[in-house]
Design an enzyme around this catalytic site. Structure first.
Site, short mmCIF file in Angstrom:
data_model
loop_
_atom_site.label_atom_id
_atom_site.label_comp_id
_atom_site.label_asym_id
_atom_site.label_seq_id
_atom_site.Cartn_x
_atom_site.Cartn_y
_atom_site.Cartn_z
N ASN A 1 39.43 18.22 30.27
CA ASN A 1 40.82 18.29 30.31
C ASN A 1 41.71 17.03 29.86
OD1 ASN A 1 40.21 17.76 33.36
ND2 ASN A 1 42.30 17.06 33.04
N SER B 1 36.61 18.19 34.55
CA SER B 1 37.74 17.32 34.65
C SER B 1 37.60 15.96 33.92
CB SER B 1 38.19 17.13 35.89
OG SER B 1 37.22 16.25 36.70
N ASP B 2 38.45 15.30 33.54
CA ASP B 2 38.26 13.82 33.03
C ASP B 2 38.44 13.24 34.50
OD1 ASP B 2 38.12 11.66 31.91
OD2 ASP B 2 39.53 12.13 30.37
N TYR B 3 38.06 11.75 34.55
CA TYR B 3 37.87 10.92 35.72
C TYR B 3 39.05 10.87 36.59
CZ TYR B 3 35.61 6.87 37.97
OH TYR B 3 35.04 5.87 38.48
N GLY B 4 38.87 11.69 37.74
CA GLY B 4 39.74 11.53 38.90
C GLY B 4 40.91 12.51 38.60
#
Length: 841
Positions: free
Chosen positions: A351, A384-387
């Site tokens: 995402n 998911s992208d980081y965080g």
């Protein structure tokens, strides 16, 4: 104690081999090499008293940090401590000599776990049965663990994440994948824990960002897109996958297929530029390169299309910023590369960080579930992208991280990258009935399916192949591939005849911070061979028979002065017959979190260029950069401008090949270069306004224009010069009306009217003159790369079909509408021949 010593060090980042060379040449010195990760440790204060050595200095890993060492020597061994902040103090012991390699040590260990070569690829039905069997015995915690990812160490790519050590998480079955295992030893250690200690013994996926190379670095994607060579880019990705896979990497966080129109955004360096048609072709090529013919093959890795979707439309070109675009723009501009990548079989999608219609993408059910899953039929893994799951709450779209976790699962997010909302909240959400266990089953089913597809469920260590690392990494064959693609990626922006250089032309002065710099790899690469990057000076020196004819002065650093640097630069330039200005951006000025308000060269470099230009010498600007820059002053004052981008491991050789005419440049821009920063975003496939600027009305006031500059870019999309010239005939159409199942053949004859053999990218554009919604002034719909000798001609024909005319209409469907169309064929998006036809359905 003088001589060479070695030790093995367990750092939180990786198991490291450290080799010390202690010398005494008037003063004591201590040289250090580390493997597999080069940490560039420099000790500049060394003292020896008796059999004890103490030293202090620094090391570089992303940023510069403090290093200290304290050693006590015996005849053949030593003990002591090595302090590497922020890792802390590490107790070490070692012995004299180079010692055995990490690969040898690992190979002896991993051989115990090797499975027979007779393991076969499972059928889809076999995989389905095994996945269902596993799901039947998994607890809620087991399932959440597969949906969770952790870092390989406490080294962080973004903000710090509160989490247990990876060893603990893996052993407890609370991680199904690992990010950032830079070292094959680390892959082996964590995989061994997963297989031997976790509740169900399910192997891990190992994720990494293999964007434009693993150890052999290729041109950054914005550069390689300028080659318009689809097969060469596909081969580059295959090489990258091959090098990464033997080191245990199984899951790539790439390719980035975002359309990028705003050069202020640092991540334009990772993509294919502003055009959805070309971007789609390159998305497909990259997926096919990374994944090969089968993911079961040990030299392929899972491709992940990122960032879904419209991340490149961030307002103001500022990273992580808001996106607010129409449904038509989403589907006509930003979606096509994703559709192409999915069509090529990409196993994963990541995402974007932005919102769409007010909802962060990580929890956007409309886009992830309805569009990606249901409409486009994607059944692979969404990560998911980081965080970004935690950031749903930070955006203000969820009350807290618990609600954010529910939103992400409802949107069919399978894997949470690094953060721990899933681990913390999903079990309770299932128990409350807020999230159904079947939703977890769907996610885990997709994850396990890919673990079977790549073969790790039957042979967990099949990608741990230390014996092949030395053969594949930075091999001569891979370096040659990098050099060839680097040459094709160079774009000649201006040339008044000073290029190509003649080897007997006289003295050449290379002036600027990128003349001898190895910072030519660009962002998003972690090669341990960065010190072997070929500099511009090294590339030119190889071409020069007389070394004394090649002069050099740095002049300044990328963004600051050097004491006496300008004076030395002018002294060397005065002594030369030709000057090469080697200017640009450092790699840290491009990429993620590297947005810029002004996309000009740093002021100190502009001053250097201004002073050198006053000498009146023939001057060539050679650019190293990761985005379009404002070059108006240079266009007026330079004799030639060569856009080289960040070209990778063989950069210096590739640039020298072009400068001396051993390769005739054929690169074409995939992003427009503005006159001024205030023009951006500027792109060729824009809409007409109701008051468009034309040649006839440019003196009028109440039209869509600037008071202080032109609307059009300095260098348009598709632009790029050659050392020869190409002329185009008028367009020939075999018919001027087209029906639904028909095709129009559009032809031009291209002639090499110059004196040197060369390649030309012949470009086809179409314009839908009117429709149910406004259409762009032109759109790329085809291109062909041809090679012509001097005086040679070739007829180039494009077939235009109904498919080329389709777009997302007001009826919320993709269709070609009846009406009039223009055909443009030419050398770039601005310099074209024109014809017309009618589509009558």
């Amino acid at each position: 104690m003088l001589g060479i010593w070695n030790t093995m060090v367990e750092t939180p980042l990786a198991k490291m081999k450290v080799v010390f060379n202690i010398d005494n040449n008037e003063t004591y010195s201590l040289l250090v090499k580390t493997a597999p990760i080069p940490m560039n440790i420099i000790f500049d204060a060394v003292t020896i008293e008796g059999n004890r050595l103490q030293a202090s200095g620094r090391f570089t890993l992303i940023s510069e940090n403090i290093a200290e060492i304290n050693l006590l020597f015996a005849e053949e061994t030593f003990t002591g401590s090595l302090t590497l902040h922020p890792f802390g103090e590490l107790t070490i012991e070692g012995q004299r000599g180079e010692g055995v390699s990490l690969s040898e040590v690992l190979l002896k260990e991993v051989e115990k776990y090797r499975k027979p070569d007779s393991i076969k690829e499972r059928t889809e039905e076999e995989i389905r049965e095994e996945v269902e069997r596993l799901l039947g015995i998994m607890t809620i915690q087991d399932k959440v663990g597969q949906m969770s990812q952790c870092l390989a160490s406490n080294f962080s790519f973004g903000g710090d994440v509160e989490s247990d050590p990876p060893e603990k998480l893996v052993a407890e079955g609370k991680a199904g994948s690992i990010l950032g295992a830079f070292d094959i030893n680390r892959v082996f250690e964590l995989q061994k824990i997963a297989v031997e200690q976790s509740p169900l013994g399910i192997p891990l996926l190992f994720n990494a960002d293999i964007i434009h190379g693993h150890q052999t670095i290729f041109p950054v994607p914005l550069a390689w897109s300028s080659s318009w060579d689809i097969e060469a880019i596909k081969r580059a990705c295959a090489v990258s996958a091959k090098e990464a896979a033997v080191s245990g990497i199984t899951y790539n966080h790439g390719p980035m297929v975002d359309i990028t129109r705003d050069a202020r955004w640092g991540r334009v360096v990772e993509g294919a530029g502003e055009d959805p048609y070309l971007g789609s072709l390159l998305a497909r090529a990259q997926v096919e390169g990374f994944q090969g013919d089968s993911l079961f093959h040990e030299e392929t890795i899972i491709a992940c299309l990122k960032h879904f979707i419209a991340y490149g439309a961030a307002e103001g070109g500022r990273d992580y910023n808001t996106v607010d675009i129409s449904e038509g723009t989403l589907r006509n501009v930003y979606l096509p590369p994703f559709k192409a990548g999915l069509g090529a079989g990409a196993g994963s999608v990541m995402n974007a960080f932005n919102i769409y219609q007010g909802v962060p993408l990580a929890g956007n059910k409309t886009l992830l579930k309805d569009l990606l899953r249901e409409e486009l039929g994607f059944d692979g893994m969404i990560i998911s992208d980081y965080g970004s799951i935690d950031e749903i709450a930070i955006h203000g779209a969820a009350r807290d991280n618990k609600e954010a976790a529910k939103m992400a699962v409802d949107a069919t997010m399978d894997i949470e990258m690094v953060t721990t909302a899933y681990l913390k909240y999903l079990p309770a959400l299932v128990e409350e009935g807020t999230v159904k266990e079947e939703q977890l089953d769907e996610a885990v089913r997709r994850i396990l399916t890919y673990k079977f597809k790549i073969g790790i469920m039957d042979d967990p260590f099949r990608y741990v192949r230390p014996e092949l690392e030395s053969e594949y990494h930075f091999s001569a064959e891979h370096l040659q591939e990098s050099r060839e693609l680097a040459k094709k990626s160079i774009v000649l922006l201006k040339n008044n005849g000073v290029l190509p250089l003649q080897k007997d032309h006289g003295k050449i002065a290379v002036i600027g911070p990128f003349g001898s710099s190895k910072d030519l790899l660009g962002p998003w690469q972690f090669s341990k061979y960065s010190d072997k990057t070929v500099t511009l000076m090294e590339g030119l020196s190889e071409k020069s028979s007389k070394k004394e004819t090649l002069l050099f002065a740095e002049g300044c650093l990328a963004d600051c002065e050097i004491e006496g640097g300008l004076e030395e630069a002018l002294r060397q330039a005065k002594a030369a017959d030709t000057v090469i200005l080697a200017l640009g951006e450092s790699s840290g000025m491009s990429g993620e979190a590297a947005s810029r308000m002004e996309i000009e060269l740093p002021e100190v470099q502009k001053r250097l260029a201004e002073e050198v230009s006053k000498l009146g010498k023939p001057t060539v600007l050679v650019l190293t950069n990761g985005r379009p820059l404002v070059l108006e002053w240079f266009e007026r004052h330079m004799d030639a401008i060569v856009e080289t981008w960040f070209l990778g491991s063989e950069a210096g050789h590739a640039i020298a090949d072009v400068l001396f005419g051993e390769y005739n440049p054929a690169g074409k821009l995939t992003m427009s270069f503005p006159y001024k920063t205030g023009q951006v975003p500027v792109y060729y496939n824009h809409f007409n306004t109701g008051r468009p600027l034309t040649v006839k009305n440019q003196q009028e006031k109440f039209i869509s224009k600037y008071l202080d500059g032109p609307n059009h870019p300095l260098y348009p999309f598709g632009y790029g010069l050659s050392y020869t010239t190409f002329t185009y005939s008028e367009i020939e159409l075999n018919q001027i009306t087209m029906r639904k199942d028909d095709a129009i053949q559009a032809s031009v004859t291209v002639t090499n009217s110059g004196s040197m053999s060369g390649e030309e990218v012949v470009q086809l554009y179409l314009q839908d003159l009117y429709g149910s919604v406004v259409r762009p002034v032109k759109e790329l719909k085809g291109f062909k790369k041809i090679h012509l000798n001097p005086g040679e001609s070739e007829k180039v024909t494009f077939s235009i079909t109904e498919e080329n005319l389709k777009y997302y209409t007001t009826g919320m469907s993709y269709k070609a509408e009846e009406g009039e169309f223009k055909v443009y064929i030419g050398t770039n998006s601005k310099e074209v021949k024109e014809a017309a036809f009618e589509f009558i359905g």
